[in-house]
Design a protein around this motif. Structure first.
Motif, PDB file in Angstrom:
ATOM      1  N   ILE A   1      15.259   8.676  15.802  1.00 41.21           N
ATOM      2  CA  ILE A   1      13.934   8.122  15.481  1.00 41.21           C
ATOM      3  C   ILE A   1      14.051   7.011  14.437  1.00 41.21           C
ATOM      4  O   ILE A   1      13.365   5.992  14.537  1.00 41.21           O
ATOM      5  N   THR A   2      14.928   7.185  13.465  1.00 38.47           N
ATOM      6  CA  THR A   2      15.069   6.156  12.423  1.00 38.47           C
ATOM      7  C   THR A   2      15.617   4.848  12.993  1.00 38.47           C
ATOM      8  O   THR A   2      15.486   3.806  12.364  1.00 38.47           O
ATOM      9  N   GLU A   3      16.211   4.908  14.174  1.00 40.33           N
ATOM     10  CA  GLU A   3      16.753   3.715  14.818  1.00 40.33           C
ATOM     11  C   GLU A   3      15.726   3.008  15.710  1.00 40.33           C
ATOM     12  O   GLU A   3      16.079   2.085  16.440  1.00 40.33           O
ATOM     13  N   LEU A   4      14.475   3.437  15.669  1.00 37.93           N
ATOM     14  CA  LEU A   4      13.412   2.858  16.504  1.00 37.93           C
ATOM     15  C   LEU A   4      12.363   2.184  15.624  1.00 37.93           C
ATOM     16  O   LEU A   4      11.290   2.722  15.400  1.00 37.93           O
ATOM     17  N   PRO A   5      12.645   0.993  15.106  1.00 41.49           N
ATOM     18  CA  PRO A   5      11.716   0.357  14.173  1.00 41.49           C
ATOM     19  C   PRO A   5      10.522  -0.334  14.829  1.00 41.49           C
ATOM     20  O   PRO A   5       9.571  -0.672  14.144  1.00 41.49           O
TER      21      PRO A   5
ATOM     22  N   ARG B   1      15.172   5.139  23.121  1.00 40.05           N
ATOM     23  CA  ARG B   1      16.626   5.331  23.115  1.00 40.05           C
ATOM     24  C   ARG B   1      16.944   6.520  24.005  1.00 40.05           C
ATOM     25  O   ARG B   1      16.302   7.571  23.910  1.00 40.05           O
ATOM     26  N   ASP B   2      17.922   6.343  24.885  1.00 43.63           N
ATOM     27  CA  ASP B   2      18.379   7.443  25.723  1.00 43.63           C
ATOM     28  C   ASP B   2      19.239   8.373  24.864  1.00 43.63           C
ATOM     29  O   ASP B   2      20.178   7.930  24.204  1.00 43.63           O
ATOM     30  N   LEU B   3      18.894   9.672  24.885  1.00 47.37           N
ATOM     31  CA  LEU B   3      19.614  10.637  24.055  1.00 47.37           C
ATOM     32  C   LEU B   3      20.622  11.470  24.835  1.00 47.37           C
ATOM     33  O   LEU B   3      21.676  11.815  24.315  1.00 47.37           O
ATOM     34  N   ALA B   4      20.262  11.831  26.075  1.00 47.79           N
ATOM     35  CA  ALA B   4      21.133  12.710  26.850  1.00 47.79           C
ATOM     36  C   ALA B   4      20.820  12.576  28.338  1.00 47.79           C
ATOM     37  O   ALA B   4      19.692  12.221  28.708  1.00 47.79           O
ATOM     38  N   PHE B   5      21.820  12.868  29.147  1.00 50.29           N
ATOM     39  CA  PHE B   5      21.674  12.860  30.602  1.00 50.29           C
ATOM     40  C   PHE B   5      22.049  14.238  31.133  1.00 50.29           C
ATOM     41  O   PHE B   5      23.068  14.803  30.710  1.00 50.29           O
ATOM     42  N   ALA B   6      21.230  14.769  32.035  1.00 47.80           N
ATOM     43  CA  ALA B   6      21.531  16.064  32.648  1.00 47.80           C
ATOM     44  C   ALA B   6      20.817  16.161  33.989  1.00 47.80           C
ATOM     45  O   ALA B   6      19.638  15.784  34.112  1.00 47.80           O
ATOM     46  N   ASN B   7      21.529  16.628  34.986  1.00 42.68           N
ATOM     47  CA  ASN B   7      20.943  16.885  36.304  1.00 42.68           C
ATOM     48  C   ASN B   7      20.188  15.685  36.873  1.00 42.68           C
ATOM     49  O   ASN B   7      19.121  15.824  37.457  1.00 42.68           O
ATOM     50  N   GLY B   8      20.725  14.504  36.668  1.00 42.99           N
ATOM     51  CA  GLY B   8      20.106  13.310  37.225  1.00 42.99           C
ATOM     52  C   GLY B   8      18.913  12.794  36.438  1.00 42.99           C
ATOM     53  O   GLY B   8      18.231  11.874  36.875  1.00 42.99           O
TER      54      GLY B   8
ATOM     55  N   VAL C   1      10.963   8.026  22.144  1.00 47.73           N
ATOM     56  CA  VAL C   1      10.144   6.812  22.206  1.00 47.73           C
ATOM     57  C   VAL C   1       9.268   6.731  20.966  1.00 47.73           C
ATOM     58  O   VAL C   1       8.720   7.740  20.522  1.00 47.73           O
ATOM     59  N   ARG C   2       9.121   5.512  20.446  1.00 47.30           N
ATOM     60  CA  ARG C   2       8.156   5.279  19.368  1.00 47.30           C
ATOM     61  C   ARG C   2       6.859   4.787  20.016  1.00 47.30           C
ATOM     62  O   ARG C   2       6.820   3.730  20.630  1.00 47.30           O
TER      63      ARG C   2
ATOM     64  N   GLN D   1      11.483   0.636  30.159  1.00 47.70           N
ATOM     65  CA  GLN D   1      10.320  -0.119  29.702  1.00 47.70           C
ATOM     66  C   GLN D   1      10.778  -1.176  28.722  1.00 47.70           C
ATOM     67  O   GLN D   1      11.883  -1.122  28.213  1.00 47.70           O
ATOM     68  N   TYR D   2       9.887  -2.118  28.427  1.00 47.83           N
ATOM     69  CA  TYR D   2      10.280  -3.075  27.404  1.00 47.83           C
ATOM     70  C   TYR D   2      10.509  -2.303  26.118  1.00 47.83           C
ATOM     71  O   TYR D   2       9.866  -1.298  25.856  1.00 47.83           O
ATOM     72  N   GLY D   3      11.476  -2.757  25.345  1.00 49.56           N
ATOM     73  CA  GLY D   3      11.850  -2.063  24.117  1.00 49.56           C
ATOM     74  C   GLY D   3      12.976  -1.078  24.322  1.00 49.56           C
ATOM     75  O   GLY D   3      13.514  -0.553  23.378  1.00 49.56           O
TER      76      GLY D   3
END
Length: 112
Positions: free
Chosen positions: A15-19, A25-32, A38-39, A108-110
């Motif tokens: 979250i701190t990386e979303l100014p 930011r994609d955090l994890a991928f699982a099962n497609g 999102v901020r 999405q944009y951003g």
């Protein structure tokens, strides 16, 4: 064939990386599917998807508005699914953060 598990991901750190508003930011991928943080801030454009869209409010509060005037308010800890094909937009009067589970294609944009 074995795969080594990935390292844990800190949602608060991500979250701190979303100014910027609507940055994700994609955090994890699982099962497609992908888990994104999102901020939310202001009104996102009206849209609809060909897949369900899951929102989990992590911090703050935002609403999901639907054409026709209805809306659903989410607060920290609330989960809501917008069914595929339903025209909607998320709106946050103040910065809020949410997690979304969806297929990786809708960027999405951003998006980072």
């Amino acid at each position: 064939m074995s795969t080594k598990p990935a390292a844990p991901v800190s949602v608060p750190d991500a979250i701190t990386e979303l100014p910027h508003p609507w940055e994700s930011r994609d955090l994890a991928f699982a099962n497609g599917s992908v888990l994104r943080v999102v901020r939310f801030e202001g009104a996102f454009p009206w849209h609809q998807r060909d897949q369900d869209e899951l929102y989990l409010c992590w911090d703050g509060s935002f609403r999901v508005e639907f054409e026709g005037g209805d809306s659903v308010v989410l607060r920290a800890g609330d989960i809501f699914v917008v069914p595929k094909g339903v025209r909607h937009r998320p709106v946050a009067d103040e910065p809020a953060y949410g997690l979304m589970i969806e297929r990786p294609e809708p960027k999405q944009y951003g998006s980072a």
